[in-house]
Scaffold this motif. Structure first.
Motif, PDB file in Angstrom:
ATOM      1  N   LEU A  36       3.973  -5.878 -13.396  1.00 20.40           N
ATOM      2  CA  LEU A  36       4.768  -5.411 -12.266  1.00 20.40           C
ATOM      3  C   LEU A  36       5.425  -4.066 -12.574  1.00 20.40           C
ATOM      4  CD1 LEU A  36       6.474  -8.728 -11.102  1.00 20.40           C
ATOM      5  CD2 LEU A  36       4.676  -7.450  -9.939  1.00 20.40           C
ATOM      6  N   ALA A  37       5.901  -3.899 -13.816  1.00 21.49           N
ATOM      7  CA  ALA A  37       6.529  -2.634 -14.203  1.00 21.49           C
ATOM      8  C   ALA A  37       5.520  -1.489 -14.120  1.00 21.49           C
ATOM      9  CB  ALA A  37       7.102  -2.740 -15.617  1.00 21.49           C
ATOM     10  N   VAL A  38       4.319  -1.733 -14.625  1.00 19.83           N
ATOM     11  CA  VAL A  38       3.264  -0.713 -14.562  1.00 19.83           C
ATOM     12  C   VAL A  38       2.913  -0.407 -13.111  1.00 19.83           C
ATOM     13  CG1 VAL A  38       0.847  -0.247 -15.097  1.00 19.83           C
ATOM     14  CG2 VAL A  38       2.321  -1.270 -16.830  1.00 19.83           C
ATOM     15  N   LEU A  39       2.813  -1.475 -12.291  1.00 19.35           N
ATOM     16  CA  LEU A  39       2.462  -1.307 -10.881  1.00 19.35           C
ATOM     17  C   LEU A  39       3.528  -0.493 -10.143  1.00 19.35           C
ATOM     18  CD1 LEU A  39       0.551  -1.995  -8.555  1.00 19.35           C
ATOM     19  CD2 LEU A  39       1.859  -4.081  -8.191  1.00 19.35           C
ATOM     20  N   LEU A  40       4.803  -0.812 -10.372  1.00 22.62           N
ATOM     21  CA  LEU A  40       5.884  -0.078  -9.725  1.00 22.62           C
ATOM     22  C   LEU A  40       5.881   1.394 -10.148  1.00 22.62           C
ATOM     23  CD1 LEU A  40       8.814  -2.659  -9.956  1.00 22.62           C
ATOM     24  CD2 LEU A  40       7.661  -1.875  -7.877  1.00 22.62           C
ATOM     25  N   ALA A  41       5.650   1.628 -11.433  1.00 13.93           N
ATOM     26  CA  ALA A  41       5.617   3.000 -11.931  1.00 13.93           C
ATOM     27  C   ALA A  41       4.476   3.787 -11.291  1.00 13.93           C
ATOM     28  CB  ALA A  41       5.484   3.008 -13.455  1.00 13.93           C
ATOM     29  N   VAL A  42       3.295   3.140 -11.237  1.00 14.93           N
ATOM     30  CA  VAL A  42       2.134   3.807 -10.632  1.00 14.93           C
ATOM     31  C   VAL A  42       2.370   4.046  -9.147  1.00 14.93           C
ATOM     32  CG1 VAL A  42      -0.300   3.497 -10.040  1.00 14.93           C
ATOM     33  CG2 VAL A  42       0.497   2.911 -12.330  1.00 14.93           C
ATOM     34  N   THR A  43       2.954   3.052  -8.454  1.00 13.54           N
ATOM     35  CA  THR A  43       3.226   3.192  -7.017  1.00 13.54           C
ATOM     36  C   THR A  43       4.196   4.332  -6.758  1.00 13.54           C
ATOM     37  OG1 THR A  43       2.868   0.817  -6.691  1.00 13.54           O
ATOM     38  CG2 THR A  43       4.067   1.987  -4.972  1.00 13.54           C
ATOM     39  N   TRP A  44       5.275   4.391  -7.553  1.00  7.57           N
ATOM     40  CA  TRP A  44       6.256   5.460  -7.375  1.00  7.57           C
ATOM     41  C   TRP A  44       5.626   6.831  -7.612  1.00  7.57           C
ATOM     42  CZ3 TRP A  44       8.300   9.400 -10.296  1.00  7.57           C
ATOM     43  CH2 TRP A  44       9.431  10.029  -9.765  1.00  7.57           C
ATOM     44  N   CYS A  45       4.874   6.934  -8.700  1.00  7.77           N
ATOM     45  CA  CYS A  45       4.224   8.226  -9.010  1.00  7.77           C
ATOM     46  C   CYS A  45       3.234   8.615  -7.914  1.00  7.77           C
ATOM     47  CB  CYS A  45       3.498   8.135 -10.360  1.00  7.77           C
ATOM     48  SG  CYS A  45       4.596   8.037 -11.770  1.00  7.77           S
ATOM     49  N   ALA A  46       2.450   7.611  -7.439  1.00  7.48           N
ATOM     50  CA  ALA A  46       1.463   7.883  -6.399  1.00  7.48           C
ATOM     51  C   ALA A  46       2.151   8.330  -5.105  1.00  7.48           C
ATOM     52  CB  ALA A  46       0.612   6.635  -6.140  1.00  7.48           C
ATOM     53  N   SER A  47       3.228   7.624  -4.722  1.00  7.39           N
ATOM     54  CA  SER A  47       3.957   7.972  -3.496  1.00  7.39           C
ATOM     55  C   SER A  47       4.536   9.372  -3.591  1.00  7.39           C
ATOM     56  CB  SER A  47       5.072   6.955  -3.249  1.00  7.39           C
ATOM     57  OG  SER A  47       4.553   5.654  -3.116  1.00  7.39           O
ATOM     58  N   HIS A  48       5.160   9.657  -4.740  1.00  6.78           N
ATOM     59  CA  HIS A  48       5.754  10.979  -4.949  1.00  6.78           C
ATOM     60  C   HIS A  48       4.682  12.065  -4.901  1.00  6.78           C
ATOM     61  CE1 HIS A  48       8.723  13.857  -6.289  1.00  6.78           C
ATOM     62  NE2 HIS A  48       7.931  14.230  -7.284  1.00  6.78           N
ATOM     63  N   LEU A  76       1.747   0.030  -0.156  1.00 12.27           N
ATOM     64  CA  LEU A  76       2.484  -1.227  -0.328  1.00 12.27           C
ATOM     65  C   LEU A  76       1.555  -2.435  -0.275  1.00 12.27           C
ATOM     66  CD1 LEU A  76       5.146  -2.740  -0.595  1.00 12.27           C
ATOM     67  CD2 LEU A  76       5.360  -2.673   1.893  1.00 12.27           C
ATOM     68  N   TRP A  77       0.676  -2.458   0.735  1.00  6.84           N
ATOM     69  CA  TRP A  77      -0.253  -3.589   0.850  1.00  6.84           C
ATOM     70  C   TRP A  77      -1.215  -3.640  -0.342  1.00  6.84           C
ATOM     71  CZ3 TRP A  77       0.290  -7.777   3.453  1.00  6.84           C
ATOM     72  CH2 TRP A  77       1.036  -7.777   4.637  1.00  6.84           C
ATOM     73  N   THR A  78      -1.673  -2.461  -0.735  1.00  9.86           N
ATOM     74  CA  THR A  78      -2.552  -2.417  -1.918  1.00  9.86           C
ATOM     75  C   THR A  78      -1.810  -2.916  -3.147  1.00  9.86           C
ATOM     76  OG1 THR A  78      -3.705  -0.493  -0.982  1.00  9.86           O
ATOM     77  CG2 THR A  78      -4.016  -0.925  -3.338  1.00  9.86           C
ATOM     78  N   GLY A  79      -0.533  -2.500  -3.275  1.00 10.28           N
ATOM     79  CA  GLY A  79       0.281  -2.953  -4.403  1.00 10.28           C
ATOM     80  C   GLY A  79       0.497  -4.449  -4.405  1.00 10.28           C
ATOM     81  N   LEU A  80       0.728  -5.022  -3.218  1.00 14.08           N
ATOM     82  CA  LEU A  80       0.917  -6.472  -3.128  1.00 14.08           C
ATOM     83  C   LEU A  80      -0.340  -7.219  -3.547  1.00 14.08           C
ATOM     84  CD1 LEU A  80       2.951  -6.772   0.195  1.00 14.08           C
ATOM     85  CD2 LEU A  80       3.772  -7.239  -2.121  1.00 14.08           C
ATOM     86  N   ILE A  81      -1.491  -6.704  -3.086  1.00 13.08           N
ATOM     87  CA  ILE A  81      -2.760  -7.340  -3.465  1.00 13.08           C
ATOM     88  C   ILE A  81      -2.968  -7.256  -4.977  1.00 13.08           C
ATOM     89  CG2 ILE A  81      -5.282  -7.174  -3.260  1.00 13.08           C
ATOM     90  CD1 ILE A  81      -4.781  -6.181  -0.355  1.00 13.08           C
ATOM     91  N   ILE A  82      -2.678  -6.064  -5.535  1.00 11.88           N
ATOM     92  CA  ILE A  82      -2.832  -5.893  -6.989  1.00 11.88           C
ATOM     93  C   ILE A  82      -1.858  -6.793  -7.741  1.00 11.88           C
ATOM     94  CG2 ILE A  82      -2.556  -4.252  -8.893  1.00 11.88           C
ATOM     95  CD1 ILE A  82      -3.532  -2.053  -6.984  1.00 11.88           C
ATOM     96  N   THR A  83      -0.628  -6.946  -7.172  1.00  9.18           N
ATOM     97  CA  THR A  83       0.374  -7.815  -7.812  1.00  9.18           C
ATOM     98  C   THR A  83      -0.112  -9.256  -7.881  1.00  9.18           C
ATOM     99  OG1 THR A  83       2.185  -6.410  -7.047  1.00  9.18           O
ATOM    100  CG2 THR A  83       2.741  -8.667  -7.674  1.00  9.18           C
ATOM    101  N   VAL A  84      -0.663  -9.735  -6.763  1.00 13.70           N
ATOM    102  CA  VAL A  84      -1.191 -11.106  -6.737  1.00 13.70           C
ATOM    103  C   VAL A  84      -2.327 -11.252  -7.746  1.00 13.70           C
ATOM    104  CG1 VAL A  84      -2.392 -12.810  -5.325  1.00 13.70           C
ATOM    105  CG2 VAL A  84      -0.488 -11.522  -4.352  1.00 13.70           C
ATOM    106  N   CYS A  85      -3.224 -10.253  -7.769  1.00 16.78           N
ATOM    107  CA  CYS A  85      -4.346 -10.292  -8.726  1.00 16.78           C
ATOM    108  C   CYS A  85      -3.828 -10.247 -10.160  1.00 16.78           C
ATOM    109  CB  CYS A  85      -5.294  -9.124  -8.472  1.00 16.78           C
ATOM    110  SG  CYS A  85      -6.174  -9.208  -6.907  1.00 16.78           S
ATOM    111  N   ALA A  86      -2.804  -9.379 -10.405  1.00 11.35           N
ATOM    112  CA  ALA A  86      -2.234  -9.272 -11.757  1.00 11.35           C
ATOM    113  C   ALA A  86      -1.587 -10.577 -12.175  1.00 11.35           C
ATOM    114  CB  ALA A  86      -1.219  -8.132 -11.812  1.00 11.35           C
ATOM    115  N   ALA A  87      -0.892 -11.229 -11.205  1.00 11.75           N
ATOM    116  CA  ALA A  87      -0.258 -12.514 -11.511  1.00 11.75           C
ATOM    117  C   ALA A  87      -1.306 -13.557 -11.875  1.00 11.75           C
ATOM    118  CB  ALA A  87       0.577 -12.985 -10.332  1.00 11.75           C
ATOM    119  N   ALA A  88      -2.415 -13.568 -11.090  1.00 14.99           N
ATOM    120  CA  ALA A  88      -3.494 -14.540 -11.350  1.00 14.99           C
ATOM    121  C   ALA A  88      -4.148 -14.285 -12.706  1.00 14.99           C
ATOM    122  CB  ALA A  88      -4.535 -14.474 -10.235  1.00 14.99           C
ATOM    123  N   VAL A  89      -4.427 -13.002 -12.989  1.00 13.31           N
ATOM    124  CA  VAL A  89      -5.059 -12.657 -14.279  1.00 13.31           C
ATOM    125  C   VAL A  89      -4.115 -12.979 -15.432  1.00 13.31           C
ATOM    126  CG1 VAL A  89      -5.893 -10.735 -15.694  1.00 13.31           C
ATOM    127  CG2 VAL A  89      -6.562 -10.888 -13.297  1.00 13.31           C
TER     128      VAL A  89
END
Length: 463
Positions: A20-32, A173-186
């Motif tokens: 989640l930390a990596v995902l949030l960091a990537v999302t923030w950088c991508a948005s910026h 955001l939707w892509t991040g949520l999907i990745i989060t679910v996949c990351a949680a499952a993995v």
């Protein structure tokens, strides 16, 4: 007492938090990055449109046909969905795609106009008093022979930019949520894959503890866990061998004693010579049983005292301890005309438990006496080497095959059981030596050549 969590609940949350930390960091950088990129694209678009307008209206400005300029602005503004404004150097508006230029205020104070007049181009992001909303402006000066004829300004509402970015953020955001679910499952799958073999080992260890000594652990795929499973299996094999050996070593003399007692009961007791011989054999087996029990108790005490730290260590001279061990084995050695040679510095000291070290050395000397021929020689050499104390006991006995050397210090492990039993061995002497060395923070090793003898070395820390 607080209930301990399973291993998976230590591993899984850590994996999930990292993901989640990596995902949030990537999302923030991508948005910026997307925001900066999109703003730059809008600026580039406004500049391109301003240049296009410049190309079309420059001749008309030179001719002074200002009403035509306003018509062009209104026509082009609808086509490119952009507000277009033309301003003279004194700030007078002569054309605008959205408003009547006659009704518009003087624009000489607008920051983008000032920049364009002083430096060819200008841009700003501000609130428009004319339109009543935030706008992004781009301005470029039209020149003729280094003389500024007018300034062309293109602009779009910031709301359009924000709406596009909001749409983009929604996708992220939707892509991040999907990745989060996949990351949680993995993470869950990986955590289960790591914890499952350990859970299996725990169950197997519990089975070992409850007496299920026939089972074996499956070997996991990971190298570390596979090594652990192999070690546990080896430990269980040692335990199984120990139980079998203890049973055998105790059963053999008990069976013999029982047999001779039954023979005496059946009438041999009335025959003095036979009765005496049988009783001597019974006494011999009883002594052997007593030796086995004493050695088992010694091992048990060593382990218990080591765990509870009851052992006392003192810095003492080593030579008197070695001499004492040799004296205790003197009768057995003299019976086979075996000589003991001692080489030890008179001032050599070590921090030890004297009684235990004496026992260890005595065990090695007794072992050497048992397996040495008549007239053999035993050398005991004590020296300091690389900050350690080495107590070396070398004999000229029959030696040991290499295949047995790795297991020679296991309890009840003997190379020749029949010969060992005949010589009065219990199979525990070398195991006791190993444990004594370990409680001192040291170890023991053996080197041997068949037909030439063995060299046993006890390693002890000097302090």
């Amino acid at each position: 007492m607080m209930k301990k969590r399973k291993l998976i609940w230590h591993i899984y949350p850590a994996f999930l938090v990292i993901a989640l930390a990596v995902l949030l960091a990537v999302t923030w950088c991508a948005s910026h990055s997307f925001r900066i990129f999109y703003y730059n694209q809008v600026v580039s678009s406004l500049e391109a449109k301003a240049r296009l307008v410049e190309y079309q209206i420059k001749p008309i400005i030179i001719s002074g046909n200002f009403p035509e300029i306003d018509n062009i602005c209104k026509a082009l503004g609808k086509t490119v969905s952009t507000r277009i404004t033309v301003i003279l150097p004194d700030g007078l508006v002569i054309g605008d795609s959205d408003e009547n230029p006659i009704l518009m205020k003087n624009h000489s104070d607008r920051p983008e106009i000032k920049e364009a007049i002083s430096g060819d181009t200008g841009k700003s992001l501000r609130f428009s008093d004319t339109l009543g909303k935030n706008m992004m402006y781009w301005a470029v000066s039209i020149k003729q022979a280094d003389k500024i004829l007018a300034v062309i300004r293109t602009s779009v509402p910031v709301a359009i930019i924000d709406n596009e970015l909001a749409r983009l953020y929604k996708k992220i955001l939707w892509t991040g949520l999907i990745i989060t679910v996949c990351a949680a499952a993995v993470s869950w799958i990986v955590s289960k894959r790591l914890s499952r073999p350990i859970e299996q080992m725990t169950k197997a260890a519990q089975g070992f503890a409850s007496g299920q000594i026939s089972q074996r652990l499956p070997i996991p795929d990971s190298a570390e866990l596979a090594e652990l499973a192999k070690v546990l299996n080896e430990m269980e094999e040692v335990r199984r061998d120990f139980v079998a050996n203890v049973s055998h070593e105790l059963k053999t003399p008990i069976t013999s004693i029982k047999g001779f007692v039954e023979t005496l009961q059946e009438g041999a007791i009335d025959k003095p010579e036979e009765a005496k011989r049988f009783l001597e054999i019974i006494a011999k087996h009883t002594d052997r049983l007593n030796l086995i029990v004493d050695d088992l108790l010694s091992l048990s005490r060593l382990e218990e005292d080591s765990e509870k730290r009851k052992l006392a260590f003192e810095t003492v001279l080593l030579k008197p301890v070695i001499i004492s061990a040799v004296e205790l084995s003197k009768i057995k050695a003299e019976s086979k005309n075996i000589k003991n040679d001692i080489a030890c510095d008179e001032k050599l000291t070590a921090k030890i438990n004297s009684t235990l070290i004496e026992q260890a050395v005595l065990n090695l000397i007794d072992n050497a006496v048992k397996y040495s021929p008549e007239g053999g020689k035993i050398k005991i050499n004590v020296k300091k080497s690389d900050g350690k104390i080495e107590i070396i006991v070398a004999d000229t006995g029959c030696g040991i095959d290499k295949e047995h050397l790795d297991r020679i210090f296991e309890r009840f492990y003997v190379v020749d059981k029949a010969r060992s039993r005949k010589l009065g061995g219990t199979g525990l002497g070398l195991a006791i030596v190993k444990h004594i060395a370990q409680v001192h923070g040291g170890g023991v090793s053996v080197e041997s050549t068949v037909g030439k003898g063995c060299v046993f070395t006890i390693f002890l820390p000097q302090n």
